[in-house]
Design a protein around this motif. Structure first.
Motif, PDB file in Angstrom:
ATOM      1  N   LEU A   1      -2.377  10.350 -13.367  1.00  0.00           N
ATOM      2  CA  LEU A   1      -1.877  10.125 -12.016  1.00  0.00           C
ATOM      3  C   LEU A   1      -2.278   8.747 -11.503  1.00  0.00           C
ATOM      4  CD1 LEU A   1      -2.457  13.579 -10.287  1.00  0.00           C
ATOM      5  CD2 LEU A   1      -0.272  12.476 -10.707  1.00  0.00           C
ATOM      6  N   ARG A   2      -3.527   8.374 -11.732  1.00  0.00           N
ATOM      7  CA  ARG A   2      -3.976   7.041 -11.284  1.00  0.00           C
ATOM      8  C   ARG A   2      -3.125   5.944 -11.914  1.00  0.00           C
ATOM      9  NH1 ARG A   2      -9.108   9.310 -11.885  1.00  0.00           N
ATOM     10  NH2 ARG A   2      -9.401   8.305 -13.905  1.00  0.00           N
ATOM     11  N   GLU A   3      -2.850   6.097 -13.209  1.00  0.00           N
ATOM     12  CA  GLU A   3      -2.063   5.074 -13.913  1.00  0.00           C
ATOM     13  C   GLU A   3      -0.610   5.085 -13.436  1.00  0.00           C
ATOM     14  OE1 GLU A   3      -0.870   3.872 -18.522  1.00  0.00           O
ATOM     15  OE2 GLU A   3      -2.478   5.329 -18.116  1.00  0.00           O
ATOM     16  N   SER A   4      -0.033   6.271 -13.263  1.00  0.00           N
ATOM     17  CA  SER A   4       1.374   6.369 -12.877  1.00  0.00           C
ATOM     18  C   SER A   4       1.623   5.763 -11.510  1.00  0.00           C
ATOM     19  CB  SER A   4       1.818   7.835 -12.887  1.00  0.00           C
ATOM     20  OG  SER A   4       1.743   8.377 -14.185  1.00  0.00           O
ATOM     21  N   TYR A   5       0.675   5.939 -10.592  1.00  0.00           N
ATOM     22  CA  TYR A   5       0.841   5.427  -9.230  1.00  0.00           C
ATOM     23  C   TYR A   5       0.229   4.047  -9.041  1.00  0.00           C
ATOM     24  CZ  TYR A   5       2.661   9.852  -7.495  1.00  0.00           C
ATOM     25  OH  TYR A   5       3.449  10.944  -7.269  1.00  0.00           O
TER      26      TYR A   5
ATOM     27  N   GLU B   1       0.808  -1.220   0.000  1.00  0.00           N
ATOM     28  CA  GLU B   1       0.000   0.000   0.000  1.00  0.00           C
ATOM     29  C   GLU B   1       0.847   1.277   0.000  1.00  0.00           C
ATOM     30  OE1 GLU B   1      -2.982  -0.182  -0.632  1.00  0.00           O
ATOM     31  OE2 GLU B   1      -3.404  -2.280  -0.192  1.00  0.00           O
ATOM     32  N   ALA B   2       2.074   1.186  -0.497  1.00  0.00           N
ATOM     33  CA  ALA B   2       2.945   2.370  -0.494  1.00  0.00           C
ATOM     34  C   ALA B   2       2.342   3.516  -1.296  1.00  0.00           C
ATOM     35  CB  ALA B   2       4.316   2.009  -1.053  1.00  0.00           C
ATOM     36  N   ASN B   3       1.664   3.204  -2.400  1.00  0.00           N
ATOM     37  CA  ASN B   3       1.121   4.269  -3.248  1.00  0.00           C
ATOM     38  C   ASN B   3      -0.225   4.798  -2.763  1.00  0.00           C
ATOM     39  OD1 ASN B   3       3.331   4.069  -4.878  1.00  0.00           O
ATOM     40  ND2 ASN B   3       2.342   2.818  -6.440  1.00  0.00           N
ATOM     41  N   THR B   4      -0.913   4.055  -1.938  1.00  0.00           N
ATOM     42  CA  THR B   4      -2.207   4.535  -1.432  1.00  0.00           C
ATOM     43  C   THR B   4      -2.060   5.313  -0.134  1.00  0.00           C
ATOM     44  OG1 THR B   4      -2.687   2.597  -0.056  1.00  0.00           O
ATOM     45  CG2 THR B   4      -3.307   2.467  -2.390  1.00  0.00           C
ATOM     46  N   PHE B   5      -0.888   5.250   0.507  1.00  0.00           N
ATOM     47  CA  PHE B   5      -0.637   5.894   1.798  1.00  0.00           C
ATOM     48  C   PHE B   5      -1.502   5.314   2.919  1.00  0.00           C
ATOM     49  CE2 PHE B   5       0.862   9.071  -1.232  1.00  0.00           C
ATOM     50  CZ  PHE B   5       2.110   9.353  -0.715  1.00  0.00           C
ATOM     51  N   LEU B   6      -1.946   4.074   2.758  1.00  0.00           N
ATOM     52  CA  LEU B   6      -2.678   3.403   3.822  1.00  0.00           C
ATOM     53  C   LEU B   6      -1.672   2.738   4.758  1.00  0.00           C
ATOM     54  CD1 LEU B   6      -5.353   2.518   5.088  1.00  0.00           C
ATOM     55  CD2 LEU B   6      -5.354   0.536   3.550  1.00  0.00           C
TER      56      LEU B   6
ATOM     57  N   ARG C   1      -5.219  -0.028 -10.398  1.00  0.00           N
ATOM     58  CA  ARG C   1      -5.253  -1.465 -10.106  1.00  0.00           C
ATOM     59  C   ARG C   1      -5.598  -1.750  -8.638  1.00  0.00           C
ATOM     60  NH1 ARG C   1      -0.762  -0.431 -13.113  1.00  0.00           N
ATOM     61  NH2 ARG C   1       0.672  -0.644 -11.344  1.00  0.00           N
ATOM     62  N   VAL C   2      -5.935  -0.719  -7.903  1.00  0.00           N
ATOM     63  CA  VAL C   2      -6.294  -0.875  -6.488  1.00  0.00           C
ATOM     64  C   VAL C   2      -7.771  -1.218  -6.388  1.00  0.00           C
ATOM     65  CG1 VAL C   2      -6.477   0.294  -4.265  1.00  0.00           C
ATOM     66  CG2 VAL C   2      -4.496   0.711  -5.730  1.00  0.00           C
ATOM     67  N   PRO C   3      -8.146  -2.271  -5.662  1.00  0.00           N
ATOM     68  CA  PRO C   3      -9.563  -2.651  -5.558  1.00  0.00           C
ATOM     69  C   PRO C   3     -10.367  -1.637  -4.753  1.00  0.00           C
ATOM     70  CG  PRO C   3      -8.224  -4.022  -4.130  1.00  0.00           C
ATOM     71  CD  PRO C   3      -7.264  -3.213  -4.958  1.00  0.00           C
TER      72      PRO C   3
END
Length: 286
Positions: free
Chosen positions: A224-228, A141-146, A232-234
Motif C-alpha cells: 500500500l505504501r508503494e502503490s500510493y 498531498e493528494a495521497n496523504t489526505f493532508l 517517498r513522503v518525507p
C-alpha cells in the motif's frame, strides 16, 4: 406508562468522535494533546483503559457496539451491510422503553427499514457541510489526505450537529426521557481542522511516529505504501499529518466542552448520563 418510560428515567447522550485514537488524548498520556474537556470527563467519571473496538471500519465497529456482538456473528464487516429490523440494537430497545431517540449525524449503523422502530428523529443535514466539501488537498498531498485549514469552527458540520443536540437540552417540556446520539465527523481524513485548530499543535511536539518496515507486519502494508507513493513522503509531512490530526481532536474536545457546558446550564447534568467513545482509530501519520 411503564416505569422505564417515565421522565425520571436517566437521559442519555452518546458523543462519538470518529477515528479518534485513545493515545490522541492527554488523559491517555499524549504530551502534545490539548484535550481539557476529555481529560475533565475522564477525571470526573470512568475512564476505560482496556476498551478495544471490534473492527477497524466504521460500520462494522458501530454494529458491534450497538448489539454487543462481535462483527463475525452476523457478518457486519462493511459499510454496505447495516443492522436490519430482525437484529437487536440499543436504540430500538430504548425507544421501545419509552425514550425519544434523537440521532444527529451520519448513518453508518442502521438499514433504512430499521429506523422507524429505533429512532424518533434523525437528520444529517445542517449548515457548513457544503463549505467543508469544497476543500482540496494541499499541492502534492493528494495521497496523504493532508488538506489546508477549514474556516471558522462554528461554520462546520459538526458544530451544526451539536446545535441540534443543544436544542434538545434546552427544551422546557420533556414528556419522555431522551437519548441523543452524536456521531461526529471529526477526527477523520482528510486531515483538516478549523483555522484556529489547524496549527494548534507543532509537528515538533508530537511523539515519535511508528516507522515503516516494522517486523511481523503483513506484506500488504508495504504494498500500500508503494502503490500510493507514501514510501517517498518525507517524515516531516507525516509529522504534520499527526499534528493536524491532533488539532482535529482538539476541535472535537471543544465541541465536547460546549456540550458539557450546556448540560450544566440547563440542569441536564443532574439527570443525564454522558458517554464518550470512538468507533476506531486512524494511522494518522504512522
Amino acid at each position: 406508562m411503564s416505569a422505564a418510560a417515565r421522565p425520571s428515567a436517566p437521559n442519555i447522550i452518546i458523543f462519538m468522535p470518529d477515528e479518534m485514537r485513545a493515545d490522541s488524548l492527554a488523559c491517555y498520556g499524549n504530551p502534545a494533546s490539548r484535550t481539557p474537556n476529555f481529560d475533565r470527563l475522564a477525571g470526573e467519571g470512568a475512564r476505560f483503559a482496556e476498551c478495544h473496538v471490534q473492527f477497524p471500519v466504521c460500520g462494522a465497529s458501530r454494529c458491534s457496539m450497538m448489539t454487543g456482538w462481535p462483527a463475525s456473528v452476523r457478518g457486519h464487516r462493511s459499510l454496505s451491510y447495516f443492522l436490519r429490523p430482525d437484529e437487536p440494537n440499543l436504540f430500538r430497545y430504548l425507544k421501545g422503553a419509552g425514550y425519544d431517540v434523537f440521532w444527529f449525524g451520519k448513518n453508518d449503523l442502521l438499514a433504512a427499514q430499521s429506523f422507524p422502530d429505533s429512532v424518533t428523529r434523525w437528520t444529517d443535514r445542517v449548515g457548513g457541510y457544503s463549505a467543508q466539501s469544497q476543500l482540496r488537498p494541499l499541492d502534492g498531498e493528494a495521497n496523504t489526505f493532508l488538506f489546508g485549514p477549514m474556516g471558522d469552527r462554528r461554520d462546520t458540520w459538526d458544530y451544526g450537529l451539536l446545535r441540534l443536540a443543544l436544542e434538545v437540552l434546552e427544551r422546557t417540556q420533556q414528556d419522555a426521557p431522551f437519548c441523543v446520539f452524536l456521531p461526529m465527523s471529526q477526527p477523520h481524513p482528510p486531515y483538516t481542522a478549523p483555522a484556529d485548530f489547524y496549527d494548534l499543535i507543532s509537528p515538533d511536539d508530537v511523539p515519535d511516529l511508528a516507522p515503516p518496515g516494522l517486523l511481523g507486519k503483513p506484506d500488504f502494508h508495504a504494498a500500500l505504501r508503494e502503490s500510493y507513493g507514501l514510501d517517498r513522503v518525507p517524515e516531516a509531512t507525516f509529522r504534520k499529518i499527526r499534528a493536524v490530526y491532533l488539532g482535529q481532536v482538539a476541535f472535537t474536545d471543544w465541541l465536547l466542552g460546549e456540550l458539557m457546558e450546556a448540560m450544566e446550564r440547563t440542569g441536564r447534568a443532574k439527570d443525564t448520563a454522558l458517554f464518550v467513545l470512538s468507533d476506531h482509530g486512524d494511522y494518522a501519520g504512522d
